[in-house]
Design an enzyme around this catalytic site. Structure first.
Site, PDB file in Angstrom:
ATOM      1  N   LYS A  98       0.849  -1.187   0.000  1.00  0.00           N
ATOM      2  CA  LYS A  98       0.000   0.000   0.000  1.00  0.00           C
ATOM      3  C   LYS A  98       0.885   1.238   0.000  1.00  0.00           C
ATOM      4  CE  LYS A  98      -3.510   0.467   2.669  1.00  0.00           C
ATOM      5  NZ  LYS A  98      -4.118   1.236   1.562  1.00  0.00           N
ATOM      6  N   GLY A 100       0.413   3.765  -2.548  1.00  0.00           N
ATOM      7  CA  GLY A 100       0.391   4.446  -3.846  1.00  0.00           C
ATOM      8  C   GLY A 100      -0.153   5.865  -3.726  1.00  0.00           C
ATOM      9  N   GLU A 107      -2.756   4.930   7.311  1.00  0.00           N
ATOM     10  CA  GLU A 107      -3.538   3.740   6.951  1.00  0.00           C
ATOM     11  C   GLU A 107      -3.149   2.562   7.846  1.00  0.00           C
ATOM     12  OE1 GLU A 107      -4.430   4.525   2.218  1.00  0.00           O
ATOM     13  OE2 GLU A 107      -2.560   3.587   2.777  1.00  0.00           O
TER      14      GLU A 107
HETATM   15  C1  5RP Z   1      -3.053   5.003  -0.502  1.00  0.00           C
HETATM   16  C2  5RP Z   1      -3.207   3.573  -0.788  1.00  0.00           C
HETATM   17  C3  5RP Z   1      -4.318   3.189  -1.704  1.00  0.00           C
HETATM   18  O1  5RP Z   1      -5.267   2.492  -0.981  1.00  0.00           O
HETATM   19  C4  5RP Z   1      -3.752   2.360  -2.821  1.00  0.00           C
HETATM   20  O2  5RP Z   1      -2.784   3.140  -3.497  1.00  0.00           O
HETATM   21  C5  5RP Z   1      -4.834   1.923  -3.806  1.00  0.00           C
HETATM   22  O3  5RP Z   1      -5.429   3.039  -4.383  1.00  0.00           O
HETATM   23  P1  5RP Z   1      -6.425   2.936  -5.607  1.00  0.00           P
HETATM   24  O4  5RP Z   1      -7.658   2.299  -5.111  1.00  0.00           O
HETATM   25  O5  5RP Z   1      -6.584   4.373  -6.040  1.00  0.00           O
HETATM   26  O6  5RP Z   1      -5.731   2.123  -6.676  1.00  0.00           O
HETATM   27  O7  5RP Z   1      -2.511   2.720  -0.294  1.00  0.00           O
HETATM   28  O8  5RP Z   1      -1.924   5.246   0.284  1.00  0.00           O
END
Ligand code: 5RP
Length: 233
Positions: A98, A100, A107
């Site tokens: 996680k 992204g 989180e």
């Molecule tokens: C944010 C995260 C998101 O949950 C992860 O990047 C997935 O995002 P998306 O549903 O936009 O693909 O970890 O820090």
């Protein structure tokens, strides 16, 4: 709405089957869980459920607040019943990458204080071995170069400061390093420990033994994958 967006929406809404009256819910961050937040707001206004949300980022806080979801902080509302969040990758052991969206530290804190964690994703996020998606780390702002050097011992590929010359700053005032491991992270627990031992690392985007279910949307339909022995099985 394109097909991928439609899958995100389907997964985000389907995950609300885990939501019930009276719950304290960790609200994740990202473009998939956004649909969960919207659906929770609908359940509040149309079905009259009474829940409290704890957002994992400023962007989710703004979204949820705008939709009228009653919010609290982790300090006030903990322990939470459940967290629903997105992921960049998940493997067959329900281990996650996680971060992204840059919100990995909050989180993780919110998920740690939750009775269960449900991930919402489309099937592009399902992998055999974690690491195709560059692993995000939150680092202390003034230590990023040192951390980046130390990571050369561990990470075979490139380590990039997110945002480059205009670095991305997290809600906590930190920076994000994206680490190119390639699909090689077969022991995420030991990788997390190795990286965490580097001074200046705030948090690692590996979520180990935290996820209990994945609500995964594919063109063939939405599947709820429950972890055997997990808290929702
Ligand atoms: C944010 C995260 C998101 O949950 C992860 O990047 C997935 O995002 P998306 O549903 O936009 O693909 O970890 O820090």
């Amino acid at each position: 709405m394109d097909r991928v967006e439609e899958l995100k929406r389907e997964a985000g809404i389907a995950a609300c089957s885990f939501v019930s009256n009276g719950m304290r819910i960790g609200l994740g961050t990202g473009s998939t869980v956004k649909y969960t937040v919207i659906e929770i707001a609908r359940m509040i206004s149309e079905e009259g459920i009474d829940v409290i949300g704890v957002p994992t980022s400023e962007s989710t806080r703004e979204l949820a607040e705008g939709l009228g979801i009653p919010l609290s902080t982790l300090e006030e509302a903990s322990p939470l019943d459940i967290t629903i969040d997105g992921a960049d990758e998940f493997d067959s052991d329900f281990q996650l990458i996680k971060g992204g969206g840059g919100a990995l530290t909050r989180e993780k804190r919110v998920a740690e204080k939750s009775g269960a964690m449900v991930v919402v994703a489309d099937d592009r996020k399902q992998v055999e071995t974690l690491g195709e998606f560059d692993l995000p780390l939150e680092v202390r702002k003034y230590d990023w170069q040192n951390v980046s050097e130390q990571l050369q011992r561990i990470c075979p590929g490139q380590v990039s400061l997110r945002g480059g010359e205009s670095p991305y700053v997290t809600d906590n005032g930190g920076y994000i390093l994206d680490c190119r491991f390639g699909p090689t992270i077969s022991d995420p627990a030991s990788m997390e420990n190795q990286i965490k031992s580097i001074d200046g690392v705030v948090e690692v985007g590996l979520f180990v033994d935290m996820c209990d279910a994945v609500v995964m949307a594919a063109t063939s339909g939405v599947a709820t994958l429950l972890k055997q022995g997990g808290r929702l099985a």
